[in-house]
Scaffold this motif. Structure first.
Motif, mmCIF file in Angstrom:
data_model
loop_
_atom_site.group_PDB
_atom_site.id
_atom_site.type_symbol
_atom_site.label_atom_id
_atom_site.label_comp_id
_atom_site.label_asym_id
_atom_site.label_seq_id
_atom_site.Cartn_x
_atom_site.Cartn_y
_atom_site.Cartn_z
ATOM 1 N N SER A 63 -7.903 28.425 -2.040
ATOM 2 C CA SER A 63 -9.083 27.201 -2.064
ATOM 3 C C SER A 63 -7.910 25.644 -2.531
ATOM 4 C CB SER A 63 -9.445 27.515 -3.159
ATOM 5 O OG SER A 63 -10.275 28.528 -3.078
ATOM 6 N N ILE A 64 -7.329 26.307 -3.505
ATOM 7 C CA ILE A 64 -6.399 24.930 -3.468
ATOM 8 C C ILE A 64 -5.604 24.339 -2.286
ATOM 9 C CG2 ILE A 64 -4.113 24.139 -5.025
ATOM 10 C CD1 ILE A 64 -5.129 26.684 -6.783
ATOM 11 N N MET A 65 -5.433 24.839 -2.046
ATOM 12 C CA MET A 65 -4.083 24.330 -0.661
ATOM 13 C C MET A 65 -5.812 24.372 0.222
ATOM 14 S SD MET A 65 -2.629 26.828 2.557
ATOM 15 C CE MET A 65 -2.062 27.855 0.942
ATOM 16 N N ARG A 66 -6.673 24.044 0.770
ATOM 17 C CA ARG A 66 -7.412 23.560 1.495
ATOM 18 C C ARG A 66 -8.144 22.082 0.736
ATOM 19 N NH1 ARG A 66 -12.927 22.022 2.197
ATOM 20 N NH2 ARG A 66 -14.168 22.157 4.680
ATOM 21 N N GLN A 67 -8.060 21.602 -1.021
ATOM 22 C CA GLN A 67 -8.038 20.862 -1.593
ATOM 23 C C GLN A 67 -7.215 19.373 -1.194
ATOM 24 O OE1 GLN A 67 -11.241 19.209 -2.560
ATOM 25 N NE2 GLN A 67 -10.119 18.026 -2.519
ATOM 26 N N GLU A 68 -6.175 20.165 -0.900
ATOM 27 C CA GLU A 68 -4.336 19.444 -1.762
ATOM 28 C C GLU A 68 -4.179 19.256 -0.157
ATOM 29 O OE1 GLU A 68 -2.568 19.003 -3.758
ATOM 30 O OE2 GLU A 68 -3.439 19.782 -5.425
ATOM 31 N N SER A 69 -3.884 19.882 0.891
ATOM 32 C CA SER A 69 -3.225 19.204 2.072
ATOM 33 C C SER A 69 -4.303 19.456 3.435
ATOM 34 C CB SER A 69 -2.137 20.257 2.701
ATOM 35 O OG SER A 69 -2.189 21.533 2.547
ATOM 36 N N PHE A 70 -5.588 20.240 3.002
ATOM 37 C CA PHE A 70 -6.247 20.859 4.167
ATOM 38 C C PHE A 70 -5.556 21.950 5.096
ATOM 39 C CE2 PHE A 70 -10.976 19.302 4.532
ATOM 40 C CZ PHE A 70 -10.845 19.925 4.979
ATOM 41 N N PHE A 71 -4.777 21.936 4.530
ATOM 42 C CA PHE A 71 -3.278 23.624 5.909
ATOM 43 C C PHE A 71 -2.135 23.323 6.391
ATOM 44 C CE2 PHE A 71 -7.709 24.831 4.924
ATOM 45 C CZ PHE A 71 -7.821 25.911 4.043
ATOM 46 N N ASP A 72 -1.947 21.909 6.240
ATOM 47 C CA ASP A 72 -1.298 21.055 6.558
ATOM 48 C C ASP A 72 0.232 21.181 6.130
ATOM 49 O OD1 ASP A 72 0.519 19.179 7.847
ATOM 50 O OD2 ASP A 72 -0.064 17.080 7.589
ATOM 51 N N PRO A 73 1.162 21.850 6.644
ATOM 52 C CA PRO A 73 2.146 21.907 6.036
ATOM 53 C C PRO A 73 3.093 21.318 5.350
ATOM 54 C CG PRO A 73 1.717 23.641 7.767
ATOM 55 C CD PRO A 73 0.891 22.921 7.760
ATOM 56 N N TYR A 74 2.709 19.849 6.725
ATOM 57 C CA TYR A 74 4.104 18.900 6.156
ATOM 58 C C TYR A 74 3.540 17.644 5.632
ATOM 59 C CZ TYR A 74 5.718 22.337 9.808
ATOM 60 O OH TYR A 74 5.965 23.658 10.618
ATOM 61 N N MET A 113 0.756 23.356 -0.893
ATOM 62 C CA MET A 113 0.317 23.068 -1.984
ATOM 63 C C MET A 113 0.532 21.797 -2.916
ATOM 64 S SD MET A 113 -1.795 26.065 -2.268
ATOM 65 C CE MET A 113 -1.158 26.901 -3.979
ATOM 66 N N GLN A 114 0.811 20.708 -1.744
ATOM 67 C CA GLN A 114 1.503 19.395 -2.398
ATOM 68 C C GLN A 114 2.638 19.772 -3.474
ATOM 69 O OE1 GLN A 114 0.278 16.027 -0.599
ATOM 70 N NE2 GLN A 114 1.254 18.352 0.105
ATOM 71 N N SER A 124 0.927 -0.965 -0.173
ATOM 72 C CA SER A 124 -0.315 -0.078 -0.177
ATOM 73 C C SER A 124 0.912 1.615 0.084
ATOM 74 C CB SER A 124 -1.317 0.100 1.214
ATOM 75 O OG SER A 124 -0.610 0.065 2.267
ATOM 76 N N TYR A 125 2.043 0.999 0.435
ATOM 77 C CA TYR A 125 3.094 2.672 0.366
ATOM 78 C C TYR A 125 3.991 2.263 -0.880
ATOM 79 C CZ TYR A 125 1.759 4.125 5.154
ATOM 80 O OH TYR A 125 0.630 4.645 5.931
ATOM 81 N N VAL A 183 2.767 14.643 3.211
ATOM 82 C CA VAL A 183 3.846 14.095 2.094
ATOM 83 C C VAL A 183 2.328 13.024 1.882
ATOM 84 C CG1 VAL A 183 5.309 12.902 1.663
ATOM 85 C CG2 VAL A 183 5.866 14.817 3.584
ATOM 86 N N SER A 184 1.907 12.971 0.429
ATOM 87 C CA SER A 184 1.376 12.001 0.460
ATOM 88 C C SER A 184 1.895 11.265 -0.775
ATOM 89 C CB SER A 184 0.814 12.650 -1.446
ATOM 90 O OG SER A 184 1.577 12.737 -2.501
ATOM 91 N N ARG A 185 1.584 10.042 -0.635
ATOM 92 C CA ARG A 185 1.923 8.377 -0.756
ATOM 93 C C ARG A 185 3.007 8.751 -2.625
ATOM 94 N NH1 ARG A 185 -1.590 3.899 1.520
ATOM 95 N NH2 ARG A 185 -1.671 4.090 3.282
#
Length: 598
Positions: free
Chosen positions: A469-480, A491-492, A179-180, A482-484
């Motif tokens: 608007s993009i930030m909310r969808q991309e990371s929900f405002f999490d600066p740290y 801004m991912q 899964s990772y 990291v997606s898979r």
């Protein structure tokens, strides 16, 4: 004069916690110790003073029992739990009983997710030294099975105890690694289970996921047709072998297994794929194998409609939707497409459906887009009660840390408050007042307070409603975050794109880790979305779609289709993730524009 200088000296060190931390980070330990000692017990930064003074005493190998005792009293603060972790590590060999006192004082809620494997590892080591091997092994198993993906402690612990694990547990570890996307490690772990059809199935899937199709198919043909794993294997070939001709051939094999669960899933997948390939004959063929009791049966109706619509058979398509309206939960979407279907056939009926779409309550894309066409600008964002903000010592600490430039430290403390007080609305509002980015996801789940899930937490960095608007969808405002797929930060941004943007902006010495810096991430993301919109001649939707799905796919959709409405462009995008992304970012944009008019 000397008295004035003395007062200024004390003032700077009492309130300039950032100076104390800076001295420590520069390894100026003597000066930083003096600095931290000037932070008095009643000061909001006192927990940080005690934490760093303990670190300095460890570095000097001169432990202070009073400091150790003091940090144990400050367990309301996340930083103290990191102190317990460090002290536990220090005393591991010197005094394991003392190490256990500190390590058992750690609250897992205070730790970042990436630090949990080390915590579990350290705890297991302490129990091992103290002779409690049963508890030590229990922790090692937890580490090996729940944190297999951790490269430092999880995976190495798994390999050290793998001979003591059951086959079921080893397969669980393989699933986690897969899964990772850690396929090579998964294959190595798989070698510890017995040869069987299940083993062959896993070998097949892991190779297919690696896109080693030849090797994957070799394992497929070693699985017996009478094996219970055979239908699953056939379905998995359809799932992971991306070649359309192979998928079609294996679908026919799947039909012969008569396994409805897999047939429905595969038919659903291939129906959508054939639609986006504009192969409508294949699409109809696959749709026949989707049963009415299948949970995505409404998708069958939707794509049968969309195929007719795309071919220009608007009336025939509309009739398909009208006959099956009860199947759809998103009525706004269906009403809007009925509006489009009747637009050139029956203007009264078309307008009727547009009004129906616009009358839908909530903030779904289609109801918002219909409202825009109807000239209805407002969306529902009412708050039914006033904020009740309580500035206790923890909130004051957060505020002080953020204002002092110690954002990460404040974020960590805020996460601890969030995890401990999820059912306490008063605490959430207090946290919102200083770190609104931390509470956005929490308020998004509460209809009454939905408005508070649309903050602008970095006004000094950007004021752009589109960026938020993009930030909310991309990371929900999490600066740290990291997606898979290794997309980084608010801004991912994926590393190759980050490097390319750095070259365009002539940023020297760029490193991927710079994307965790809030200023850099926002600057790069804002530049990139503006670049994309400009590239697509100012079209907001094309720019948003390319931010998620890439320029190539957007250009391809534009080249292969003509559009009467932006909804057509969205629904003709072949990636479900990108289709939903565009709709959600636009919804966010509408709400931000109402809440923060520009």
């Amino acid at each position: 004069m000397a008295i004035i200088l003395s007062v200024l000296f004390i003032f700077s060190f009492t309130y300039g916690i950032e100076d104390c931390v800076s001295l420590f980070n520069k390894e100026k330990f003597f000066q930083s110790e003096r600095c931290f000692k000037n932070v008095k017990k009643g000061d909001v930064f006192y927990p940080y003073s005690v934490y760093y003074l303990n670190l300095i005493s460890i570095l000097n190998d001169d432990l202070d029992e009073k400091l150790e005792s003091e940090i144990l009293k400050l367990n309301d603060f996340a930083v103290s739990h990191y102190g317990y972790l460090v002290l536990g590590r220090y005393y591991l060999k010197k005094d394991p009983k003392k190490a256990l006192i500190f390590i058992e004082s750690v609250d897992e809620k205070a730790l970042k997710k990436e630090d949990l494997p080390f915590f579990i590892y350290l705890k297991s080591e302490i129990y091992e030294i103290l002779g409690n091997r049963e508890l030590s092994f229990k922790l090692k198993k937890k580490l090996a099975l729940n944190y297999t993906f951790d490269r430092y402690y999880g995976y190495s612990t798994l390999m050290s105890i793998i001979n003591k694990l059951s086959e079921k547990e080893i397969y669980k570890a393989v699933d986690t690694l897969s899964s990772y996307r850690m396929f090579d490690r998964a294959l190595k772990v798989l070698s510890f289970v017995d040869y069987s059809d299940r083993y062959l199935y896993y070998k097949m899937v892991l190779n297919l996921k690696k896109r080693n199709y030849k090797e994957g198919m070799r394992y497929f043909y070693t699985i017996g047709k009478k094996s219970k794993w055979y239908p699953r294997a056939v379905y998995s070939v359809i799932l992971y072998n991306r070649k359309y001709d192979v998928q079609k051939r294996f679908f026919k094999k799947l039909i012969n297994t008569n396994k409805k669960k897999f047939i429905n899933r595969a038919a659903h997948r291939l129906m959508k794929k054939s639609f986006y390939r504009q192969n409508y004959e294949d699409m109809k063929f696959f749709s026949r194998y989707i049963d009415k009791d299948f949970r995505f049966y409404s998708d069958k109706i939707w794509f049968l409609f969309l195929a007719e619509y795309r071919k220009g058979n608007f009336k025939k398509g509309a009739e398909i939707l009208e006959k099956n309206l009860n199947l759809f939960s998103n009525k706004g979407k269906i009403y809007y497409w009925l509006y489009l279907s009747y637009k050139d056939i029956d203007k009264d009926k078309s307008f009727y459906y547009l009004k129906k779409a616009g009358s839908i309550k909530g903030n779904d894309f289609y109801s918002l887009w219909a409202k825009k066409k109807l000239g209805i600008s407002k969306v529902s964002l009412k708050v039914t009660s006033k904020l009740n903000i309580k500035y206790d010592k923890k909130i004051k600490l957060l505020k002080g840390l953020r204002e002092s430039g110690l954002y990460k430290e404040g974020y960590l403390e805020g996460m601890y408050i969030l995890r401990r007080n999820k059912n306490n609305l008063e605490s959430m509002f207090s946290l919102y007042s200083v770190y609104p980015e931390l509470t956005a996801r929490y308020f998004a789940r509460i209809k009454k307070y939905y408005k508070f899930s649309f903050p602008k937490p970095f006004p000094e960095k950007t004021n752009s409603n589109l960026v938020y608007s993009i930030m909310r969808q991309e990371s929900f405002f999490d600066p740290y975050a990291v997606s898979r797929s290794n997309a980084v930060g608010l801004m991912q941004i994926i590393p190759p794109t980050g490097k390319w943007i750095a070259e365009k902006l002539k940023v020297k010495g760029f490193d991927v880790t710079h994307l965790f810096d809030i200023n850099t991430n926002i600057k790069f993301g804002e530049w990139y979305i503006n670049y994309l919109i400009k590239k697509f001649k100012g079209n907001l939707f094309h720019g948003i779609a390319s931010y998620n799905g890439g320029e190539v796919i957007v250009k391809k959709v534009l080249k292969n289709n003509t559009f009467r409405d932006i909804a057509e462009f969205i629904e003709y995008i072949p990636y479900n993730e990108t289709r939903n992304y565009v709709k959600k970012v636009y919804r966010n944009f509408i709400i931000y524009n109402q809440y923060y008019p520009q």
